[in-house]
Design a protein around this motif. Structure first.
Motif, short mmCIF file in Angstrom:
data_model
loop_
_atom_site.label_atom_id
_atom_site.label_comp_id
_atom_site.label_asym_id
_atom_site.label_seq_id
_atom_site.Cartn_x
_atom_site.Cartn_y
_atom_site.Cartn_z
N HIS A 78 0.85 -1.21 0.06
CA HIS A 78 -0.10 -0.09 -0.07
C HIS A 78 0.88 1.34 0.00
O HIS A 78 0.39 2.32 -0.21
CB HIS A 78 -1.08 0.14 1.30
CG HIS A 78 -0.34 -0.15 2.56
ND1 HIS A 78 0.05 -1.45 3.13
CD2 HIS A 78 0.27 0.78 3.31
CE1 HIS A 78 0.76 -1.00 4.22
NE2 HIS A 78 0.67 0.11 4.28
N GLU A 100 -1.64 7.14 3.72
CA GLU A 100 -3.00 6.97 4.55
C GLU A 100 -3.58 5.33 4.30
O GLU A 100 -3.20 4.83 3.15
CB GLU A 100 -3.91 7.76 4.09
CG GLU A 100 -3.82 9.17 4.31
CD GLU A 100 -4.90 9.97 4.12
OE1 GLU A 100 -5.90 9.64 3.07
OE2 GLU A 100 -5.18 11.21 4.25
N GLU A 101 -3.95 4.82 5.25
CA GLU A 101 -4.48 3.76 5.07
C GLU A 101 -6.01 3.40 5.90
O GLU A 101 -6.11 4.23 6.85
CB GLU A 101 -3.69 2.49 6.02
CG GLU A 101 -4.23 1.13 6.04
CD GLU A 101 -3.89 0.71 4.67
OE1 GLU A 101 -4.37 -0.48 4.17
OE2 GLU A 101 -3.03 0.93 3.66
N ARG A 102 -6.79 3.19 4.91
CA ARG A 102 -8.32 2.94 5.24
C ARG A 102 -8.70 1.57 5.70
O ARG A 102 -8.46 0.73 4.65
CB ARG A 102 -9.24 3.55 4.39
CG ARG A 102 -10.43 3.76 4.62
CD ARG A 102 -11.27 4.43 3.42
NE ARG A 102 -10.64 5.78 3.08
CZ ARG A 102 -11.00 6.97 3.57
NH1 ARG A 102 -12.22 7.03 4.03
NH2 ARG A 102 -10.55 8.05 3.10
N ARG A 103 -9.26 1.23 6.67
CA ARG A 103 -10.08 -0.02 7.04
C ARG A 103 -11.22 -0.03 7.44
O ARG A 103 -11.63 0.67 8.16
CB ARG A 103 -8.99 -0.75 8.42
CG ARG A 103 -7.65 -0.85 8.03
CD ARG A 103 -7.37 -2.09 6.91
NE ARG A 103 -6.22 -2.23 6.60
CZ ARG A 103 -5.45 -3.30 6.49
NH1 ARG A 103 -5.92 -4.50 6.87
NH2 ARG A 103 -4.25 -3.51 5.79
N SER A 110 -15.54 3.37 8.50
CA SER A 110 -13.91 2.88 8.13
C SER A 110 -13.33 3.79 9.23
O SER A 110 -13.45 4.94 9.69
CB SER A 110 -13.81 3.27 6.88
OG SER A 110 -14.43 2.52 5.92
N LEU A 112 -9.55 5.65 9.46
CA LEU A 112 -8.27 6.08 8.53
C LEU A 112 -7.36 6.26 9.20
O LEU A 112 -7.44 7.13 10.36
CB LEU A 112 -8.91 7.44 7.68
CG LEU A 112 -8.06 8.19 6.94
CD1 LEU A 112 -7.79 7.46 5.96
CD2 LEU A 112 -8.47 9.39 6.52
N THR A 114 -3.33 7.78 9.38
CA THR A 114 -2.45 8.58 8.20
C THR A 114 -1.07 8.45 9.03
O THR A 114 -1.03 8.37 10.41
CB THR A 114 -2.60 10.04 8.46
OG1 THR A 114 -2.81 10.71 9.50
CG2 THR A 114 -3.77 10.28 7.56
#
Length: 124
Positions: A78, A100-103, A110, A112, A114
């Motif tokens: 990612h 950024e990673e969104r789960r 979700s 978010l 950073t």
């Protein structure tokens, strides 16, 4: 007085609410733990590039390739080359990785997260 003596502990509904809240927190923890493990690998890759004495003499492309290879070895998919920013000013080189990673958690909710890491290199 007599009613206070009969109330000794939590009811079934109270226990159920506590278990639901605890279960939700465990579920969220399970979802975000891999993200932080991956972030630790990103920090380690950046640190290894920073500790290499010859890195400051390399071109921006070579530095970006070094970081990308380290991330690829650790199976970090990612974070890509667009997230790596390299700036030079005189003998200093500043490398920053921001992403950024969104789960997804539940339905349309979700989390978010950073992340931003920076390393500074000085050419000798």
């Amino acid at each position: 007085m007599q009613s206070l003596q009969k109330q000794k502990g939590l009811t079934f509904i109270s226990w159920l609410v506590i278990l639901i809240v605890a279960g939700f927190l465990v579920y969220v923890g399970i979802k975000i733990t891999p993200v932080y493990i991956d972030h630790y690998a990103v920090k380690a890759a950046l640190s290894s590039v920073e500790n290499d004495p010859l890195t400051a003499r390399k071109s921006k492309r070579e530095i970006r390739n070094m970081i990308a290879k380290r991330l690829d070895v650790n199976n970090i998919r990612h974070v890509n080359r667009d997230h790596i920013n390299i700036k030079r000013s005189g003998k200093n080189t500043i490398i920053s990785i921001a992403y950024e990673e969104r789960r997804p958690i539940v339905y349309n909710i979700s989390l978010l997260m950073t992340f931003e890491e920076t390393a500074e290199l000085t050419a000798n």
